[in-house]
Design an enzyme around this catalytic site. Structure first.
Site, PDB file in Angstrom:
ATOM      1  N   SER A 131      34.546  76.648 122.349  1.00 11.54           N
ATOM      2  CA  SER A 131      33.562  76.363 121.435  1.00 11.54           C
ATOM      3  C   SER A 131      33.967  75.321 120.797  1.00 11.54           C
ATOM      4  CB  SER A 131      33.183  77.625 120.443  1.00 11.54           C
ATOM      5  OG  SER A 131      34.342  77.716 119.456  1.00 11.54           O
ATOM      6  N   LYS A 164      39.321  70.389 120.468  1.00 15.75           N
ATOM      7  CA  LYS A 164      40.446  70.587 121.262  1.00 15.75           C
ATOM      8  C   LYS A 164      40.268  69.720 122.470  1.00 15.75           C
ATOM      9  CE  LYS A 164      41.259  75.538 120.066  1.00 15.75           C
ATOM     10  NZ  LYS A 164      40.952  76.986 120.689  1.00 15.75           N
ATOM     11  N   GLU A 166      36.741  87.291 121.033  1.00 16.82           N
ATOM     12  CA  GLU A 166      38.201  87.602 121.032  1.00 16.82           C
ATOM     13  C   GLU A 166      38.709  88.945 120.822  1.00 16.82           C
ATOM     14  OE1 GLU A 166      40.657  84.950 118.859  1.00 16.82           O
ATOM     15  OE2 GLU A 166      39.480  83.125 119.591  1.00 16.82           O
ATOM     16  N   ASP A 186      44.350  79.243 123.060  1.00 19.55           N
ATOM     17  CA  ASP A 186      44.159  80.047 121.787  1.00 19.55           C
ATOM     18  C   ASP A 186      45.327  79.413 121.008  1.00 19.55           C
ATOM     19  OD1 ASP A 186      42.599  82.276 120.709  1.00 19.55           O
ATOM     20  OD2 ASP A 186      44.222  83.026 120.277  1.00 19.55           O
ATOM     21  N   GLY A 199      40.008  71.146 111.107  1.00 15.67           N
ATOM     22  CA  GLY A 199      40.639  72.518 110.931  1.00 15.67           C
ATOM     23  C   GLY A 199      41.718  72.197 109.974  1.00 15.67           C
ATOM     24  N   ASP A 242      43.826  70.383 109.838  1.00 18.55           N
ATOM     25  CA  ASP A 242      44.763  68.991 109.934  1.00 18.55           C
ATOM     26  C   ASP A 242      45.037  68.333 108.843  1.00 18.55           C
ATOM     27  OD1 ASP A 242      44.749  68.850 112.848  1.00 18.55           O
ATOM     28  OD2 ASP A 242      43.272  67.406 113.054  1.00 18.55           O
ATOM     29  N   LYS A 276      48.994  62.005 116.240  1.00 14.96           N
ATOM     30  CA  LYS A 276      49.056  63.236 116.129  1.00 14.96           C
ATOM     31  C   LYS A 276      49.561  63.759 117.273  1.00 14.96           C
ATOM     32  CE  LYS A 276      46.355  67.581 115.832  1.00 14.96           C
ATOM     33  NZ  LYS A 276      44.885  68.151 115.650  1.00 14.96           N
ATOM     34  N   HIS A 315      51.139  70.631 118.669  1.00  7.96           N
ATOM     35  CA  HIS A 315      51.483  71.743 119.452  1.00  7.96           C
ATOM     36  C   HIS A 315      50.657  72.109 120.820  1.00  7.96           C
ATOM     37  CE1 HIS A 315      48.114  72.124 116.821  1.00  7.96           C
ATOM     38  NE2 HIS A 315      47.686  73.335 117.455  1.00  7.96           N
TER      39      HIS A 315
HETATM   40  P1  ITT Z   1      37.715  78.468 120.845  1.00 10.19           P
HETATM   41  O1  ITT Z   1      36.457  78.698 121.381  1.00 10.19           O
HETATM   42  O2  ITT Z   1      38.540  77.604 121.822  1.00 10.19           O
HETATM   43  O3  ITT Z   1      38.542  80.071 120.615  1.00 10.19           O
HETATM   44  P2  ITT Z   1      38.468  78.036 118.273  1.00 10.19           P
HETATM   45  O4  ITT Z   1      38.264  77.038 117.318  1.00 10.19           O
HETATM   46  O5  ITT Z   1      37.943  79.190 117.764  1.00 10.19           O
HETATM   47  O6  ITT Z   1      37.822  77.695 119.605  1.00 10.19           O
HETATM   48  P3  ITT Z   1      40.989  79.379 117.993  1.00 10.19           P
HETATM   49  O7  ITT Z   1      40.399  80.657 118.331  1.00 10.19           O
HETATM   50  O8  ITT Z   1      42.081  79.055 119.026  1.00 10.19           O
HETATM   51  O9  ITT Z   1      39.856  78.365 118.372  1.00 10.19           O
HETATM   52  O10 ITT Z   1      41.370  79.018 116.545  1.00 10.19           O
HETATM   53  C1  ITT Z   1      42.352  78.456 116.247  1.00 10.19           C
HETATM   54  C2  ITT Z   1      42.081  77.719 114.909  1.00 10.19           C
HETATM   55  O11 ITT Z   1      43.189  76.973 114.370  1.00 10.19           O
HETATM   56  C3  ITT Z   1      41.005  76.582 114.995  1.00 10.19           C
HETATM   57  O12 ITT Z   1      39.703  77.038 115.023  1.00 10.19           O
HETATM   58  C4  ITT Z   1      41.515  75.638 113.955  1.00 10.19           C
HETATM   59  O13 ITT Z   1      41.017  76.143 112.517  1.00 10.19           O
HETATM   60  C5  ITT Z   1      42.876  75.880 113.702  1.00 10.19           C
HETATM   61  N1  ITT Z   1      43.677  74.888 114.600  1.00 10.19           N
HETATM   62  C6  ITT Z   1      44.149  75.062 116.040  1.00 10.19           C
HETATM   63  N2  ITT Z   1      44.658  73.633 116.400  1.00 10.19           N
HETATM   64  C7  ITT Z   1      44.429  72.822 115.100  1.00 10.19           C
HETATM   65  C8  ITT Z   1      44.785  71.613 115.107  1.00 10.19           C
HETATM   66  O14 ITT Z   1      45.380  71.059 116.150  1.00 10.19           O
HETATM   67  N3  ITT Z   1      44.457  70.965 114.149  1.00 10.19           N
HETATM   68  C9  ITT Z   1      43.894  71.681 113.134  1.00 10.19           C
HETATM   69  N4  ITT Z   1      43.523  73.049 113.166  1.00 10.19           N
HETATM   70  C10 ITT Z   1      43.818  73.650 114.024  1.00 10.19           C
END
Ligand code: ITT
Length: 196
Positions: free
Chosen positions: A14, A18, A42, A71, A146, A148, A169, A174
């Site tokens: 969503s 990413k 999830e 994830d 997020g 960041d 970045k 990660h």
């Molecule tokens: P999906 O639909 O792919 O699950 P999501 O945003 O809900 O999208 P996750 O459940 O993996 O993804 O949640 C991880 C959260 O961690 C994401 O929403 C961000 O708030 C934070 N996050 C992960 N990677 C990040 C990054 O590179 N920079 C900033 N925040 C990050």
């Protein structure tokens, strides 16, 4: 209904941020991908691997094509690993200012990001992880997405948000670590199966 173009892989998420980071890396390895914007419910689990596995199975059953999902978790040491697997929800509810408030007066500001990439083609389910250690900043920087603005990866004094503006970045990310591991595995698998 989503339009499936003829790609090697479908990245199901969503979160377009990413894919924006992942797609150029896949492309460097000659892997052609498409984002399928979809939110997957999830399961409740302590384990990011378990959540990733379940998300990939759901995505494969939905598309019946080779899928990749990711994830992530953001773990703050002095909050006993919070928000961890609840990162997405906590970002939406508390936000970066809420996290900084929880961290007021905390001496230990260590935190890390974990990315788990899961590939699923209906026969093979494979997972790859990437971890970046760092610290929480005292104030939120401008830009990025997020967490960041508040995450300072190890070996730099810049947040992910600032590094993003400098196109740096990826060097620390990660996500870059997990997707590179996946890409190396995937191109070897493709060579061995003589697909291309
Ligand atoms: P999906 O639909 O792919 O699950 P999501 O945003 O809900 O999208 P996750 O459940 O993996 O993804 O949640 C991880 C959260 O961690 C994401 O929403 C961000 O708030 C934070 N996050 C992960 N990677 C990040 C990054 O590179 N920079 C900033 N925040 C990050």
């Amino acid at each position: 209904m989503v339009q499936l173009k003829n790609k090697d892989l479908y990245f199901v998420s969503s979160n377009p941020n990413k894919f924006r980071e992942i797609e150029p890396i896949l492309r460097q390895y000659g892997i052609v991908s498409q984002l399928i914007k979809m939110s997957i419910q999830e399961i409740q689990s302590e384990s990011v691997h378990r959540i990733a596995e379940d998300k990939s199975t759901y995505a494969f059953k939905h598309l019946l094509r080779p899928v990749v999902i990711e994830d992530d978790g953001f773990y703050i040491s002095s909050l006993n690993g919070f928000p961890g697997q609840y990162s997405s929800f906590v970002y939406k509810t508390l936000g970066n200012q809420g996290i900084l408030k929880l961290m007021l007066n905390k001496v230990n500001r260590r935190a890390y990001f974990l990315s788990v990439i899961a590939y699923n083609d209906g026969h093979t389910l494979k997972m790859f992880s990437g971890k970046t250690q760092g610290m929480l900043s005292k104030a939120a920087a401008e830009g990025g997405w997020g967490f960041d603005p508040i995450f300072l990866p190890k070996n730099t004094n810049k947040t992910y948000a600032e590094l993003g503006r400098l196109n740096r970045k990826s060097f620390y990310s990660h996500r870059r670590k997990s997707i590179e591991k996946f890409s190396k595995w995937y191109i070897t698998k493709r060579l061995q199966s003589g697909n291309r």
